[in-house]
Design a protein around this motif. Structure first.
Motif, PDB file in Angstrom:
ATOM      1  N   MET A  19      32.078  55.519  20.329  1.00 30.20           N
ATOM      2  CA  MET A  19      32.379  55.243  18.907  1.00 30.20           C
ATOM      3  C   MET A  19      31.089  54.898  18.166  1.00 30.20           C
ATOM      4  N   GLU A  20      30.866  55.552  17.043  1.00 28.29           N
ATOM      5  CA  GLU A  20      29.661  55.322  16.258  1.00 28.29           C
ATOM      6  C   GLU A  20      29.585  53.861  15.810  1.00 28.29           C
ATOM      7  N   ASN A  21      28.387  53.268  15.960  1.00 29.62           N
ATOM      8  CA  ASN A  21      28.117  51.902  15.535  1.00 29.62           C
ATOM      9  C   ASN A  21      28.811  50.863  16.418  1.00 29.62           C
ATOM     10  N   ALA A  22      29.450  51.280  17.513  1.00 28.85           N
ATOM     11  CA  ALA A  22      30.035  50.318  18.440  1.00 28.85           C
ATOM     12  C   ALA A  22      28.924  49.613  19.215  1.00 28.85           C
ATOM     13  N   LEU A  23      29.182  48.388  19.586  1.00 30.05           N
ATOM     14  CA  LEU A  23      28.204  47.632  20.357  1.00 30.05           C
ATOM     15  C   LEU A  23      28.102  48.201  21.769  1.00 30.05           C
ATOM     16  N   ARG A  24      26.890  48.427  22.223  1.00 32.13           N
ATOM     17  CA  ARG A  24      26.632  48.925  23.565  1.00 32.13           C
ATOM     18  C   ARG A  24      25.644  47.984  24.240  1.00 32.13           C
ATOM     19  N   THR A  25      25.507  48.102  25.532  1.00 34.91           N
ATOM     20  CA  THR A  25      24.543  47.283  26.260  1.00 34.91           C
ATOM     21  C   THR A  25      23.786  48.141  27.254  1.00 34.91           C
ATOM     22  N   VAL A  26      22.598  47.664  27.603  1.00 39.13           N
ATOM     23  CA  VAL A  26      21.766  48.332  28.598  1.00 39.13           C
ATOM     24  C   VAL A  26      20.971  47.261  29.333  1.00 39.13           C
ATOM     25  N   GLN A  27      20.703  47.499  30.609  1.00 35.44           N
ATOM     26  CA  GLN A  27      19.851  46.599  31.377  1.00 35.44           C
ATOM     27  C   GLN A  27      18.399  47.010  31.156  1.00 35.44           C
ATOM     28  N   ALA A  28      17.582  46.068  30.716  1.00 33.46           N
ATOM     29  CA  ALA A  28      16.191  46.373  30.401  1.00 33.46           C
ATOM     30  C   ALA A  28      15.342  45.122  30.574  1.00 33.46           C
ATOM     31  N   ASN A  29      14.255  45.247  31.298  1.00 41.65           N
ATOM     32  CA  ASN A  29      13.322  44.132  31.507  1.00 41.65           C
ATOM     33  C   ASN A  29      14.012  42.918  32.124  1.00 41.65           C
ATOM     34  N   GLY A  30      15.003  43.175  32.970  1.00 42.63           N
ATOM     35  CA  GLY A  30      15.668  42.102  33.701  1.00 42.63           C
ATOM     36  C   GLY A  30      16.754  41.374  32.938  1.00 42.63           C
ATOM     37  N   ILE A  31      17.087  41.828  31.739  1.00 41.67           N
ATOM     38  CA  ILE A  31      18.149  41.188  30.965  1.00 41.67           C
ATOM     39  C   ILE A  31      19.073  42.273  30.395  1.00 41.67           C
TER      40      ILE A  31
END
Length: 234
Positions: A1-13
């Motif tokens: 969904m456009e503009n939906a909150l997403r997450t990614v693992q990056a730099n240990g957080i």
């Protein structure tokens, strides 16, 4: 969904982000990454991201200690710089146009110093230059109630803002990509003469002033968009 909150693992957080625009933009149209000011989050860019996404993929992050990203308790400008680099790597973004406001702008220019190959064009909105503050900023008092950011982030970034690493200034010459600096004018909390010195130092920089105070893109979004779209070739 456009503009939906997403997450990614990056730099240990875990970093939270939102995205707008086409999944596949032309090869000569890199994405645009937006970095908010202190105390805000990715929703701060809602009125800006939509228009920019007509021809570009646009990403807006919650910086560490803000919004729905992790609040790990450690907050340096360098860690935020490294978070952004790790975010780009995790999403497979090799080169981007980078737009940063205030704290986000400082993280953006530190990234442009260390990894200029990752940044095609750089926009710095009412950004603090890496000068020691004289007099130093006094210890901040925490507001009552729940906050949408980690108060430890405020204290730690204030400490670095008072006495920035001299390397930040020494490495400004590494920023060789076209750079647009947008000052907020006389009512901004950022000394505008500092922004002018920064613009003079950079190899390929242009400086404009939009008399809006510190929150330029929030207060005068149409004028901000006109300047940024022209600079990014949109």
């Amino acid at each position: 969904m456009e503009n939906a909150l997403r997450t990614v693992q990056a730099n240990g957080i875990t970093l939270a982000y939102r995205t707008w625009g086409p999944d596949q933009a032309p090869d000569d149209a890199p994405p645009v990454v937006l970095l908010h000011c202190r105390g805000a989050d990715s929703t701060d860019w809602d009125r800006i991201a939509g228009p920019l996404s007509a021809a570009r993929r646009v990403y807006a992050l919650d910086l560490r200690g803000h919004g729905r990203s992790d609040w790990p308790g450690t907050y340096t400008y360098e860690s935020m710089r490294d978070d952004v680099l790790a975010f780009l790597t995790a999403l497979g973004i090799e080169r981007t146009d980078l737009v940063g406001h205030s704290l986000g702008g400082a993280a953006a220019y530190l990234l442009a110093q260390q990894h200029p190959e990752c940044v095609r064009r750089l926009v710095l909105e009412d950004v603090p230059a890496p000068f020691p503050l004289d007099p130093p900023r006094p210890p901040a008092e925490r507001p009552d109630g729940d906050l949408a950011f980690d108060w430890a982030m405020v204290l730690q970034t204030d400490e670095q803002r008072n006495t920035p690493d001299p390397v930040w200034w020494e490495h400004m010459g590494r920023i060789t990509m076209p750079t647009l600096l947008i000052g907020g004018g006389a009512t901004s909390l950022i000394p505008q003469d500092h922004i002018a010195v920064l613009a003079d130092l950079l190899l390929d920089a242009r400086l404009i002033t939009i008399d809006a105070g510190h929150l330029v893109h929030e207060t005068r979004p149409k004028e901000f968009l006109v300047a940024v779209e022209a600079f990014l070739g949109l």
